[in-house]
Design a protein around this motif. Structure first.
Motif, mmCIF file in Angstrom:
data_model
loop_
_atom_site.group_PDB
_atom_site.id
_atom_site.type_symbol
_atom_site.label_atom_id
_atom_site.label_comp_id
_atom_site.label_asym_id
_atom_site.label_seq_id
_atom_site.Cartn_x
_atom_site.Cartn_y
_atom_site.Cartn_z
ATOM 1 N N LYS A 213 -12.112 44.527 22.323
ATOM 2 C CA LYS A 213 -11.843 43.564 21.254
ATOM 3 C C LYS A 213 -11.766 42.176 21.862
ATOM 4 N N ILE A 214 -12.572 41.261 21.325
ATOM 5 C CA ILE A 214 -12.612 39.885 21.812
ATOM 6 C C ILE A 214 -12.507 38.946 20.623
ATOM 7 N N GLU A 215 -11.683 37.905 20.769
ATOM 8 C CA GLU A 215 -11.626 36.859 19.754
ATOM 9 C C GLU A 215 -12.404 35.652 20.268
ATOM 10 N N PHE A 216 -13.288 35.129 19.421
ATOM 11 C CA PHE A 216 -14.120 33.998 19.836
ATOM 12 C C PHE A 216 -14.296 33.066 18.646
ATOM 13 N N THR A 217 -14.288 31.765 18.927
ATOM 14 C CA THR A 217 -14.364 30.776 17.859
ATOM 15 C C THR A 217 -15.805 30.603 17.397
ATOM 16 N N ILE A 218 -16.047 30.934 16.165
ATOM 17 C CA ILE A 218 -17.313 30.653 15.492
ATOM 18 C C ILE A 218 -16.952 30.080 14.126
ATOM 19 N N LYS A 219 -17.601 29.023 13.714
ATOM 20 C CA LYS A 219 -17.349 28.408 12.409
ATOM 21 C C LYS A 219 -15.903 27.936 12.264
ATOM 22 N N LEU B 201 -31.845 27.905 24.588
ATOM 23 C CA LEU B 201 -30.972 29.087 24.550
ATOM 24 C C LEU B 201 -31.065 29.699 23.151
ATOM 25 N N LEU B 202 -32.117 30.446 22.936
ATOM 26 C CA LEU B 202 -32.508 30.879 21.599
ATOM 27 C C LEU B 202 -31.491 31.780 20.932
ATOM 28 N N GLU B 203 -30.700 32.518 21.725
ATOM 29 C CA GLU B 203 -29.801 33.499 21.137
ATOM 30 C C GLU B 203 -28.453 32.918 20.728
ATOM 31 N N LEU B 204 -28.153 31.688 21.130
ATOM 32 C CA LEU B 204 -26.843 31.108 20.853
ATOM 33 C C LEU B 204 -26.538 31.097 19.358
ATOM 34 N N GLN B 205 -25.344 31.585 19.009
ATOM 35 C CA GLN B 205 -24.874 31.527 17.628
ATOM 36 C C GLN B 205 -23.772 30.491 17.457
ATOM 37 N N GLY B 206 -23.059 30.204 18.530
ATOM 38 C CA GLY B 206 -22.005 29.202 18.489
ATOM 39 C C GLY B 206 -22.026 28.356 19.743
ATOM 40 N N LEU B 207 -22.014 27.020 19.581
ATOM 41 C CA LEU B 207 -21.994 26.096 20.722
ATOM 42 C C LEU B 207 -20.955 25.021 20.432
ATOM 43 N N ASN B 208 -19.947 24.922 21.307
ATOM 44 C CA ASN B 208 -18.862 23.956 21.125
ATOM 45 C C ASN B 208 -18.743 23.108 22.385
ATOM 46 N N LEU B 209 -19.074 21.823 22.276
ATOM 47 C CA LEU B 209 -18.972 20.874 23.389
ATOM 48 C C LEU B 209 -17.998 19.756 23.050
ATOM 49 N N SER B 210 -17.147 19.950 22.088
ATOM 50 C CA SER B 210 -16.265 18.894 21.593
ATOM 51 C C SER B 210 -15.176 18.536 22.606
ATOM 52 N N HIS B 211 -14.565 17.341 22.393
ATOM 53 C CA HIS B 211 -13.420 16.875 23.189
ATOM 54 C C HIS B 211 -13.758 16.814 24.669
ATOM 55 N N ASN B 212 -14.873 16.170 24.993
ATOM 56 C CA ASN B 212 -15.246 15.894 26.367
ATOM 57 C C ASN B 212 -15.576 14.406 26.486
ATOM 58 N N THR C 59 -34.223 18.769 21.217
ATOM 59 C CA THR C 59 -34.533 20.174 21.511
ATOM 60 C C THR C 59 -33.553 21.132 20.869
ATOM 61 N N PHE C 60 -32.417 20.620 20.361
ATOM 62 C CA PHE C 60 -31.463 21.489 19.677
ATOM 63 C C PHE C 60 -32.076 22.136 18.435
ATOM 64 N N SER C 61 -33.194 21.608 18.005
ATOM 65 C CA SER C 61 -33.882 22.231 16.874
ATOM 66 C C SER C 61 -34.404 23.614 17.236
ATOM 67 N N GLY C 62 -34.414 23.947 18.523
ATOM 68 C CA GLY C 62 -34.833 25.278 18.968
ATOM 69 C C GLY C 62 -33.753 26.328 18.902
ATOM 70 N N LEU C 63 -32.517 25.916 18.577
ATOM 71 C CA LEU C 63 -31.410 26.879 18.485
ATOM 72 C C LEU C 63 -31.474 27.584 17.133
ATOM 73 N N LYS C 64 -32.460 28.422 16.948
ATOM 74 C CA LYS C 64 -32.763 28.997 15.641
ATOM 75 C C LYS C 64 -31.664 29.910 15.118
ATOM 76 N N ASN C 65 -30.821 30.469 15.984
ATOM 77 C CA ASN C 65 -29.781 31.397 15.543
ATOM 78 C C ASN C 65 -28.399 30.762 15.464
ATOM 79 N N VAL C 66 -28.297 29.460 15.789
ATOM 80 C CA VAL C 66 -26.979 28.836 15.865
ATOM 81 C C VAL C 66 -26.369 28.727 14.468
#
Length: 1008
Positions: free
Chosen positions: A804-810, A845-856, A865-872
């Motif tokens: 069981k893993i908790e991960f932030t998505i949405k 990174l075609l498989e990425l569903q969640g990407l969080n780079l905030s607060h940096n 190229t982020f337009s290639g993140l078709k599954n995000v």
């Protein structure tokens, strides 16, 4: 008188001779031991102790009693030999000459099927690389070797690694009647000409070998005695006129196979299960199979209405299995006949008077129970479970006096049903009733004393308020399931006392308040009393009374106090779940040493305490160990070293503290969860066998290690620590990683390197957990009419460790379990001190569903190229220093549900269309130069420049460079002007040097 005397002497001598004959023939006993010696010589060394362990060098041992050996009762000659599962070295061959001493052998089994021993199966440990026989040889007889075994009738070569080289040997085994060759993966055309001399062959099994090309019908037609042919891997079928049994299951056939079947009019049994028909079933193609008695179409993805009207021409049909498909429609139209399916049921199946086994389970059938089924008086098996049937369960079921198996569970039946209406079913052995509807209720009259003795009773979710009275008269039950009811009061120990053969007792999700055990020991194997109201101690003698338990589930039952030390007597227990109770104290030493068969142990959410395995324990088979949310402590974790098979370890939320460098024996296994403790020190760089590493919310410091020899890591969670330094390039070597959480640390430097495209984030392919299964083959002669105790009640126990893993998505934490976890791809680097531009390579990174780079402290523009993140689905770039425009290409991200770029320095028009029309102003706060419909700010104002393309961005950069150069030039010009003015003799020059001298004089006075 004299004759009687001699007859008496002869009888005495004969009895004495028989009494002295204790064992098999000595010659064959020695030959068996030579056979064992040879097999050990080709077995992997670490598994040699598992080879034929009952074949021992003891002259007092009767080899006819050895596992895998059977003898003729009169002659004591060996008639059957089986090796069971083996761990052979790669490319191992069997020396057939070692079989020649067994002149009467009839059955030779070289498959890897385990042997049944005392109700279970003898199996080798599942680890390492697994090999079976690769070939045969005989240095003297050559290909003719099997011909020496003139009485050999059954040869099983299934589940090995044989290739075409074995067929010349088989050619000479002319006495064979049955030949099994399942699952060898030949992957070549079938050399049927090598089998033409096997004229006595009646059963030929070729499934699971991947034979290519068409079936060699002409060559097989010379096998005049052939009655059963099991095929696998073929895409076509010809005319085989003498066949009675045909198995085409476990292939990828579609509906195009049916025209080929129409010619096989001699067929009596046809298996088509586990194929991919994908559509309505063209039953019209089967109308010529008038001799058909058994038809299996289970799990073939068929849909639409059931073609029962067309199938009704098969008058001899006795067994029909349409289970686990997508069939839909109504089985009963409340008296109306204008529905095609209803008409089919009434005029089709209900006219098939020979029907004995009828299975429609696992479909999407609706409507009421068709009453006409109760007129099929020869029916032995009726399974309508796992559908969407409604209405009442008819009492007319009591007319089916031949019924042995009745299953109606997991439907939406309503109203009440009286068990007493089944009083005339004198053959009933399995009864399964239940409903998803809250209004369904089973009633049991207190006066009813059934004449039958059943084997399986399942009355789950039947609104029972007490244990049915008729169970008092049942003495032969093997499975009792009363789960999901409202039964209160005392746990019924008489169910165990009355049923000595009982193996499974399932009473979960009830209201029992008192747990009492029978007075004498019982052989129960499975016990589930989870989710009840037992607010007292677990009986101290539970390990003595139920010492044979293999699975015990006490989850959320209200038990309290210390864990009884008698549990250590449960030597065979494999699964134990006592989580979510109020147990306290330390784990008994007898438990840690005595329960050596444990594979899954769940202790979560109690108040257990003490040091965590400070000394060695006897739990070498443990696969899952969940100890989270307790009060355990740790010093050295010495006992963890004995967990050789561990795949999942969770000791989070215990307040554990480990000072200094985090010790390596404390982090290993396939999954390691130690979040929410007080672990400190550095993370070791070598963690062998780890696939999931969860160290969130501790006090770890130092750099992220390079993780050498840990390519298996698929989930790396280091959030909420004190980690510093750069993100190491070696993370690119974690090719299987699909969840990376480094948030809330103090990481600095640039973001991930471009090589990250080589990880699973950038690979677009299917990922799934590895499933290890044994190779079994079942030769069906009947369906459920030969009562096979369906172990569906055991599914909750026989499971792989659930990570069981908790991960932030949405913007929310979601929990992901087991196989679902393996479908999630996410990266969270938020709340660090990362700087520099966002690498454009992240867009691959075609498989990425969640990407969080905030607060940096990221700068630069958002990569197009982020337009290639078709599954995000979630992209968070907020609280950085990004500038430029939002690329309009991002509107192509059709899965994007959450987008946040707030509090940056972005400018220009916010793109519109598709997903961007769903985002509100909260996604764009803190960017005063943005405009657009989403933030209700017009773009017509002259203050807003629309940077339509990259050229304008470049012009902005050129203006900044000009500004810097002009500032430098102005500075240099001012300095030159000052120097030039000082070079001329003038009052201003005199005044300047006077002020300088005065300043120097005052500075000297202050210093001295």
């Amino acid at each position: 008188m004299e004759g009687k005397f001699f007859l008496l002497i002869w009888v005495v001598l004969l009895l004495g001779q028989l009494h002295g004959y204790k064992s098999c023939i000595d010659k064959e006993r020695k030959a068996l031991l030579e056979l064992k010696k040879y097999i050990i010589s080709i077995t992997e060394e670490e598994y040699s102790d598992y080879v034929l362990p009952t074949w021992i060098y003891d002259t007092e041992s009767d080899c006819c009693c050895w596992e895998g050996v059977k003898c003729n009762r009169t002659s004591k000659r060996v008639t059957e030999i089986a090796f069971g599962a083996l761990y052979l070295r790669e490319s191992s061959r069997l020396n057939l000459s070692l079989l020649h001493p067994f002149e009467d052998v009839r059955n030779l089994n070289l498959s890897n099927y385990p042997w049944p021993i005392s109700g279970t199966y003898y199996q080798l440990p599942i680890s390492g690389t697994y090999y079976q026989f690769n070939g045969l040889f005989d240095d003297v007889e050559g290909f003719k070797s099997l011909g020496r075994l003139r009485n050999l009738e059954i040869l099983d070569l299934s589940c090995n690694s044989f290739n075409n080289s074995i067929f010349p040997f088989l050619k000479f085994a002319t006495s064979l009647r049955t030949l099994f060759m399942r699952d060898n993966n030949f992957n070549v055309p079938l050399p049927a000409e090598e089998l033409r001399d096997l004229t006595n062959l009646e059963i030929l099994v070729l499934s699971g070998n991947g034979f290519t090309g068409s079936i060699p019908v002409q060559e097989l037609s010379v096998l005049r005695m052939l009655k059963s042919l099991y095929l696998g891997g073929y895409k076509s079928l010809g005319r085989l006129r003498n066949l009675e049994i045909l198995d085409l299951s476990y292939n990828e056939f579609n509906s195009s196979i049916f025209p080929f079947l129409s010619a096989a009019t001699s067929l009596k049994t046809l298996f088509l299960g586990f194929n991919r028909m994908d559509g309505p079933f063209p039953a019209e193609e089967l109308k010529d199979l008038i001799n058909l008695q058994l038809l299996d179409l289970s799990q073939t993805n068929l849909n639409g209405s059931i073609p029962i009207q067309e199938l009704s021409v098969l008058r001899k049909l006795e067994a029909l299995d349409l289970s686990d498909n997508e069939f839909s429609g109504s089985l009963e139209s409340q008296g109306k006949t204008n529905h095609i399916l209803s008409y089919s049921i009434k005029t089709g199946i209900c006219q098939m008077k020979n029907m004995q086994d009828f299975d429609l389970s696992g479909n999407k059938l609706v409507g009421q129970f068709p009453l006409c089924l109760t007129r099929l008086t020869r029916l032995q098996v009726l399974d309508l479970s796992y559908n969407q049937l409604t209405g009442n369960v008819p009492s007319a079921l009591g007319k089916l006096e031949s019924l042995k198996y009745l299953s109606l569970v997991e439907n939406n039946f309503e109203g009440s049903f009286s068990i007493g209406s089944l009083a005339n079913l004198s053959e009933l052995m399995v009864l399964k009733l239940g409903s998803k509807s809250l209004s369904f209720q089973v009633e049991s009259e207190s006066y009813w004393k059934p004449k039958i003795q059943m084997s399986v009773i399942i009355l789950s979710s039947c609104n029972l308020v007490k244990v049915p009275h008729f169970l008092l008269y049942q003495k032969d039950l093997i499975v009792i399931d009363l789960s999901g009811n409202k039964i209160s009061g005392i746990f019924p120990p008489w169910l165990l006392e009355n049923n000595k053969k009982l193996e499974a007792l399932l009473l979960q999700n009830n209201l029992f308040t008192s747990f009492q055990l029978p007075k004498s020991a019982h052989g129960l194997l499975y016990l589930d009393v989870s989710v009840n109201k037992f607010n007292h101690l677990l009986p101290e003698n539970i390990g003595l009374i139920l010492s044979h338990l293999r699975y015990m589930k006490l989850f959320d039952s209200g038990f309290q106090g210390n864990l009884p030390s008698s549990i250590g007597n449960m030597k065979s227990i494999v699964y134990l779940d006592i989580s979510n109770n109020r147990f306290h104290g330390v784990l008994p030493r007898s438990f840690l040493m005595g329960c050596y068969s444990l594979e899954i142990l769940r202790l979560s959410h109690n108040k257990l305490s003490g040091e965590v395995f400070s000394e060695s324990v006897n739990l070498t088979r443990i696969v899952e160990l969940s100890m989270d949310n307790n009060q355990f402590t740790v010093k050295n974790g010495q006992g963890f070293r004995s967990f050789e098979s561990l795949e999942l370890l969770d000791i989070s939320s215990n307040g554990l503290t480990v000072a200094g460098s985090l010790c390596k024996q404390f982090i290993w296994g396939y999954s390691s969860a130690r979040q929410d403790n007080h672990l400190s020190g550095e993370i070791p760089g070598t963690l062998q066998n780890v696939s999931v590493l969860d160290l969130r919310n501790n006090r770890l410091s130092g750099n992220i290690p390079e993780f050498t020899n840990t390519q298996n890591i698929s989930v790396l969670l280091l959030r909420g620590n004190n980690l510093t330094g750069h993100i190491p390039r070696q993370l690119c070597d974690l090719s299987n990683i699909h969840l990376l959480d480094l948030a809330n640390n103090s990481l600095s430097g640039s973001i991930l390197p471009s090589c990250f495209r080589n990880t699973s984030f950038g690979l677009q392919e299917d990922y799934s957990f590895i499933s290890i299964t044994n190779c079994f083959f079942y030769l069906y002669n009947d369906f459920k009419s030969v009562i096979q105790l369906d172990p569906s009640w055991l599914e909750d126990y026989l499971i792989s460790p659930q990570i069981k893993i908790e991960f932030t998505i949405k913007h929310r934490y979601d929990a992901y379990w087991g196989g679902n976890l393996n479908l999630l791809f996410g990266m969270d680097l938020s709340e660090n001190e990362l700087s520099g531009d966002i690498p454009a390579e992240l867009g691959v990174l075609l498989e990425l569903q969640g990407l969080n780079l905030s607060h940096n402290k990221l700068s630069g523009a958002i990569p197009e190229t982020f337009s290639g993140l078709k599954n995000v689905e979630s992209l968070d770039l907020s609280f950085n220093m990004l500038h430029g425009h939002i690329p309009p290409q991002l509107t192509d991200l059709s899965s994007l549900a959450v987008f946040n770029v707030s509090f940056n320095n972005l400018s220009g028009v916010i793109p519109q269309g598709r997903q961007f029309n769903t985002f509100d102003s909260q996604s764009f706060l803190g960017n005063p130069l943005l405009c657009g419909k989403q933030i209700n700010r017009s773009c017509h104002n002259s203050n807003f420049q629309v940077p339509d393309n990259e050229v304008k961005v470049d012009e902005s950069q050129i203006d900044m460079v000009s500004f810097y150069w002009s500032s430098a030039a102005a500075y240099v010009t001012v300095l030159l002007g000052i120097f030039l003015s000082l070079s001329f003799d003038s009052p201003w020059r005199s005044f300047w040097f006077y002020m300088v001298d005065a300043f120097i004089y005052k500075a000297k006075n202050l210093l001295w």
